[in-house]
Design an enzyme around this catalytic site. Sequence first.
Site, short mmCIF file in Angstrom:
data_model
loop_
_atom_site.label_atom_id
_atom_site.label_comp_id
_atom_site.label_asym_id
_atom_site.label_seq_id
_atom_site.Cartn_x
_atom_site.Cartn_y
_atom_site.Cartn_z
N HIS A 148 0.79 -1.30 -0.07
CA HIS A 148 0.06 -0.02 -0.04
C HIS A 148 0.86 1.34 -0.10
O HIS A 148 0.47 2.39 -0.44
CB HIS A 148 -0.93 -0.14 1.09
CG HIS A 148 -1.98 -0.95 1.09
ND1 HIS A 148 -2.97 -1.32 0.07
CD2 HIS A 148 -2.27 -1.91 2.32
CE1 HIS A 148 -3.64 -2.09 0.32
NE2 HIS A 148 -3.19 -2.71 1.49
N ASP A 185 -2.84 -10.84 -2.20
CA ASP A 185 -3.44 -10.28 -1.19
C ASP A 185 -5.01 -9.85 -1.35
O ASP A 185 -5.33 -9.50 -2.74
CB ASP A 185 -2.58 -9.06 -0.77
CG ASP A 185 -3.02 -8.57 0.69
OD1 ASP A 185 -2.10 -8.74 1.53
OD2 ASP A 185 -4.21 -7.89 0.91
N HIS A 187 -6.32 -7.29 -0.30
CA HIS A 187 -6.64 -5.79 -0.68
C HIS A 187 -5.73 -5.54 -1.80
O HIS A 187 -4.56 -6.03 -2.01
CB HIS A 187 -5.90 -5.00 0.77
CG HIS A 187 -6.79 -5.36 1.65
ND1 HIS A 187 -6.41 -6.18 2.66
CD2 HIS A 187 -7.78 -4.81 2.54
CE1 HIS A 187 -7.16 -6.34 3.77
NE2 HIS A 187 -8.34 -5.51 3.54
N ASP A 268 -4.82 -13.10 3.34
CA ASP A 268 -5.90 -12.32 3.71
C ASP A 268 -7.30 -12.48 3.10
O ASP A 268 -8.45 -12.32 3.50
CB ASP A 268 -5.84 -10.98 4.47
CG ASP A 268 -5.11 -9.94 3.43
OD1 ASP A 268 -5.02 -10.72 2.11
OD2 ASP A 268 -4.95 -8.92 3.83
#
Length: 331
Positions: A148, A185, A187, A268
């Site tokens: 991120h 991931d 995200h 995740d």
Amino acid sequence: MQCEISRRLLLDDVPAPVPERQDRLTLLLRHDSSVAHDTGPGHPERADRIRAIEAALADSRFDALTREDAPEGSEAAVTRVHPAAYFAAVKEAAPASGLIALDGDTIMSPGTWSCMMHAIGAGTRAVDAVLNGEHANAFVSVRPPGHHAEIATPMGFCLFNTAAVAARHAQAQHGAGRVAIVDFDVHHGNGTQAIFWADPTVMYASTHQMPLFPGTGALGERGEHDQIVNAPLRAGDDGATFRDAMAGVLKRLDGFAPDLVIISAGFDAHHRDPLGSVRLVEDDYAWVTEQLMETARKHCGGKVVSLLEGGYDLQGLSQSVAAHVGTLMGA
């Protein structure tokens, strides 16, 4: 008859050919500083993540791993991606005591700076080991995650973008022409996408849940050279849907023909994870790992570097990492 017996005795004395060793192919990089990065009570990105992974990888089936403590990374490696002023600002922000919040999610403690710099060193060492032919592949088990982190903005638990730093290190130090970063991931890796948006030499590909933090990663986000590949999933999607989405990513990866495959390995999307709603299981992570390894074998001699990103349920994380690393080892 006596000659025949003598011949057999002589043959019995000759040792059998030793098969080529298939162990020691995978390098595991870790560092004690990973548990010194304190994010405060109740924060999902916590030191217990590393403890859970290390407990899982202590099983005897992982004895063939080559284990190394990560070196400290360099400012030069970081500033191939992030501006020197940003590097200095993050270093200056590191507290001598207590915790500070760079945003609502991204925390620094007195142990954070060393943790981050060893994460950078782990990524660059993994690239060196794989591209120098010391190891077939590598798994980097450190915190914090990185995908991120944008060019000059920390967010989403991330301060420096370790996957991007590893990619630039491969290009600058090893002459890698084309590097692919594949991110599974839950995200979207907004930072990695932003960093390489206009760079035709780096492919960024991601499967991720949408809508979900950080809100990027739509199908139409393709980069200036059509080298950004987003394959969004919906809440409740299972392994079959994930595999269909990843098949499209793999086709594009095959066309890109990378010199190195870097995995942003977030776990995740596991069905137990509290921060996502995708329904993957351990076999899905083993499958995608094998598919990425097969593509790497086809184009770059199997050169794969995998970097830990997310994964916040300790059981789901540890079991998924075990499936991933076991596949990297060929176990």
